[in-house]
Design a protein around this motif. Sequence first.
Motif, PDB file in Angstrom:
ATOM      1  N   LEU A  29       0.824  -1.210   0.000  1.00 49.83           N
ATOM      2  CA  LEU A  29       0.000   0.000   0.000  1.00 49.83           C
ATOM      3  C   LEU A  29       0.857   1.259   0.000  1.00 49.83           C
ATOM      4  N   PHE A  30       1.931   1.265   0.819  1.00 53.13           N
ATOM      5  CA  PHE A  30       2.741   2.468   0.974  1.00 53.13           C
ATOM      6  C   PHE A  30       4.053   2.427   0.192  1.00 53.13           C
ATOM      7  N   GLY A  31       4.354   1.285  -0.451  1.00 47.50           N
ATOM      8  CA  GLY A  31       5.555   1.204  -1.278  1.00 47.50           C
ATOM      9  C   GLY A  31       6.856   1.172  -0.506  1.00 47.50           C
ATOM     10  N   ASP A  32       6.807   0.844   0.783  1.00 45.98           N
ATOM     11  CA  ASP A  32       8.007   0.814   1.622  1.00 45.98           C
ATOM     12  C   ASP A  32       8.660  -0.565   1.512  1.00 45.98           C
ATOM     13  N   GLN A  33       9.890  -0.626   0.983  1.00 40.92           N
ATOM     14  CA  GLN A  33      10.557  -1.902   0.741  1.00 40.92           C
ATOM     15  C   GLN A  33      11.478  -2.325   1.884  1.00 40.92           C
ATOM     16  N   CYS A  34      11.438  -1.594   3.008  1.00 39.82           N
ATOM     17  CA  CYS A  34      12.327  -1.935   4.128  1.00 39.82           C
ATOM     18  C   CYS A  34      12.097  -3.370   4.609  1.00 39.82           C
ATOM     19  N   GLY A  35      10.841  -3.834   4.561  1.00 43.80           N
ATOM     20  CA  GLY A  35      10.526  -5.170   5.059  1.00 43.80           C
ATOM     21  C   GLY A  35      11.181  -6.283   4.268  1.00 43.80           C
ATOM     22  N   LEU A  36      11.562  -5.999   3.009  1.00 47.17           N
ATOM     23  CA  LEU A  36      12.200  -7.036   2.193  1.00 47.17           C
ATOM     24  C   LEU A  36      13.536  -7.464   2.788  1.00 47.17           C
ATOM     25  N   SER A  37      14.233  -6.529   3.439  1.00 48.43           N
ATOM     26  CA  SER A  37      15.528  -6.885   4.036  1.00 48.43           C
ATOM     27  C   SER A  37      15.346  -7.932   5.130  1.00 48.43           C
ATOM     28  N   ARG A  38      14.190  -7.886   5.810  1.00 49.85           N
ATOM     29  CA  ARG A  38      13.930  -8.885   6.858  1.00 49.85           C
ATOM     30  C   ARG A  38      13.695 -10.266   6.238  1.00 49.85           C
ATOM     31  N   ILE A  39      13.006 -10.291   5.095  1.00 48.35           N
ATOM     32  CA  ILE A  39      12.797 -11.564   4.396  1.00 48.35           C
ATOM     33  C   ILE A  39      14.132 -12.106   3.893  1.00 48.35           C
ATOM     34  N   ASN A  40      14.934 -11.218   3.295  1.00 43.74           N
ATOM     35  CA  ASN A  40      16.254 -11.644   2.809  1.00 43.74           C
ATOM     36  C   ASN A  40      17.106 -12.224   3.934  1.00 43.74           C
ATOM     37  N   GLN A  41      17.095 -11.534   5.070  1.00 37.54           N
ATOM     38  CA  GLN A  41      17.883 -11.989   6.218  1.00 37.54           C
ATOM     39  C   GLN A  41      17.414 -13.357   6.698  1.00 37.54           C
ATOM     40  N   SER A  42      16.085 -13.568   6.754  1.00 41.61           N
ATOM     41  CA  SER A  42      15.558 -14.840   7.257  1.00 41.61           C
ATOM     42  C   SER A  42      15.913 -15.996   6.320  1.00 41.61           C
ATOM     43  N   LEU A  43      15.894 -15.731   4.996  1.00 45.24           N
ATOM     44  CA  LEU A  43      16.255 -16.785   4.045  1.00 45.24           C
ATOM     45  C   LEU A  43      17.754 -17.084   4.092  1.00 45.24           C
ATOM     46  N   SER A  44      18.562 -16.048   4.326  1.00 49.46           N
ATOM     47  CA  SER A  44      20.006 -16.278   4.487  1.00 49.46           C
ATOM     48  C   SER A  44      20.274 -17.132   5.720  1.00 49.46           C
ATOM     49  N   GLN A  45      19.560 -16.833   6.811  1.00 51.37           N
ATOM     50  CA  GLN A  45      19.691 -17.644   8.026  1.00 51.37           C
ATOM     51  C   GLN A  45      19.298 -19.093   7.748  1.00 51.37           C
ATOM     52  N   LEU A  46      18.185 -19.256   7.025  1.00 48.50           N
ATOM     53  CA  LEU A  46      17.687 -20.601   6.730  1.00 48.50           C
ATOM     54  C   LEU A  46      18.712 -21.398   5.918  1.00 48.50           C
ATOM     55  N   GLN A  47      19.285 -20.761   4.894  1.00 47.22           N
ATOM     56  CA  GLN A  47      20.294 -21.452   4.086  1.00 47.22           C
ATOM     57  C   GLN A  47      21.548 -21.755   4.902  1.00 47.22           C
ATOM     58  N   GLY A  48      21.887 -20.877   5.833  1.00 42.77           N
ATOM     59  CA  GLY A  48      23.031 -21.140   6.696  1.00 42.77           C
ATOM     60  C   GLY A  48      22.822 -22.358   7.576  1.00 42.77           C
ATOM     61  N   LEU A  49      21.546 -22.676   7.871  1.00 39.44           N
ATOM     62  CA  LEU A  49      21.231 -23.815   8.735  1.00 39.44           C
ATOM     63  C   LEU A  49      21.038 -25.118   7.961  1.00 39.44           C
ATOM     64  N   VAL A  50      20.360 -25.042   6.795  1.00 34.22           N
ATOM     65  CA  VAL A  50      19.977 -26.277   6.098  1.00 34.22           C
ATOM     66  C   VAL A  50      20.678 -26.458   4.756  1.00 34.22           C
ATOM     67  N   GLY A  51      21.470 -25.463   4.330  1.00 36.37           N
ATOM     68  CA  GLY A  51      22.157 -25.564   3.048  1.00 36.37           C
ATOM     69  C   GLY A  51      21.475 -24.747   1.966  1.00 36.37           C
ATOM     70  N   LEU A  52      22.136 -24.650   0.814  1.00 32.79           N
ATOM     71  CA  LEU A  52      21.628 -23.832  -0.289  1.00 32.79           C
ATOM     72  C   LEU A  52      20.332 -24.397  -0.860  1.00 32.79           C
TER      73      LEU A  52
END
Length: 364
Positions: A275-298
């Motif tokens: 609604l507001f076009g704020d992309q700051c939240g995408l960094s949180r998604i990116n961080q969570s997926l990086s954490q996930l790959q660090g735990l379970v692999g690529l």
Amino acid sequence: MEYKSGSIAYSLKKYSSDLFIGLLNQINGQKDLILSPQLIPIFDLMFGFTLLKTPSTSKKVCFVIESTLTDTQMVANAINADKRRGAEDIEYWIVFVPKKIQICDECLEREGVYQYITLLNYPLGLIPLDIDLFSLEFPDFYANSFLFGDQCGLSRINQSLSQLQGLVGLISRAYIKGKYATIVSDYLTQTSSESANSLSTGFISDLILVDRDEDYVSVLMSQLNYMGIQICDECLEREGVYQYITLLNYPLGLIPLDVDLFSLEFPDFYANSFLFGDQCGLSRINQSLSQLQGLVGLIPRAYIKGKYATIVSDYLTQTSSESANSLSTGFISDLILVDRDEDYVSVLMSQLNYMGEKWNLVPK
């Protein structure tokens, strides 16, 4: 807030401060300063109250108000109240921001106080809210101009741009869209040609003027869109406690709600992003997926649908290539990323849809 010397924000703040102090110095001696409530936060931001606060038992009263009928009526009522108490030796001054208009004169004459007052104008222009964010703090402009057709507010925009050019030099080009933007641009062209001999070309090369009715999207912009997480720092600085605190980050990622159900618990993401076009939240998604790959692999493959899904997928591809030497392929073979505005059905899903069978609520 202090700005670096030579910046536009510094120049605007210093110019406005010097102009106001010069205006007050026209009133000889000490004076009692009474500010309109709407102007208090603006003046505190521009000058700081330490500049304005001095003990006084003066017989001179200076009202600093906006050029509105409401503020002018308030001053007239205060003066009439003094007269009823028998205070005959007080001198009154009114400073109008940004300038006096006809209805103010008419109000003072109607209330019978015009002859007791000396009137001044304070042409306040652009107000620096941050190093690269400026505002006229003129909340009534849209309604007056676009709903009621009152073009008086355009003179305030013209004045502020003239002030800006006087401080930083002529603006070379203007790109315009809309009826009022055209009027302001024509005024700017005229004043620029008149000032061509006294002003050189400045360091602002381009000016973009867009009517509000040509762009309603930015009305929805919140403070987060301008300053992001910086507002946390500024809140602590404003409250005067920043220097006492050590700040740490806790990068919480995906939260397991069940053996096969995970969530970021980020309820504002949809409104902020879609609604507001704020992309700051995408960094949180990116961080969570990086954490996930660090735990379970690529994760070798991603299926995507939507603008934000593409951004996240691109980030994932980049980090995967950077981590290829240190991480092996994991046991998650496929990742599906879908923008919410590509799939509104699952918004209607309740906890029962996820866990119904577990609670024996699915018919057999």
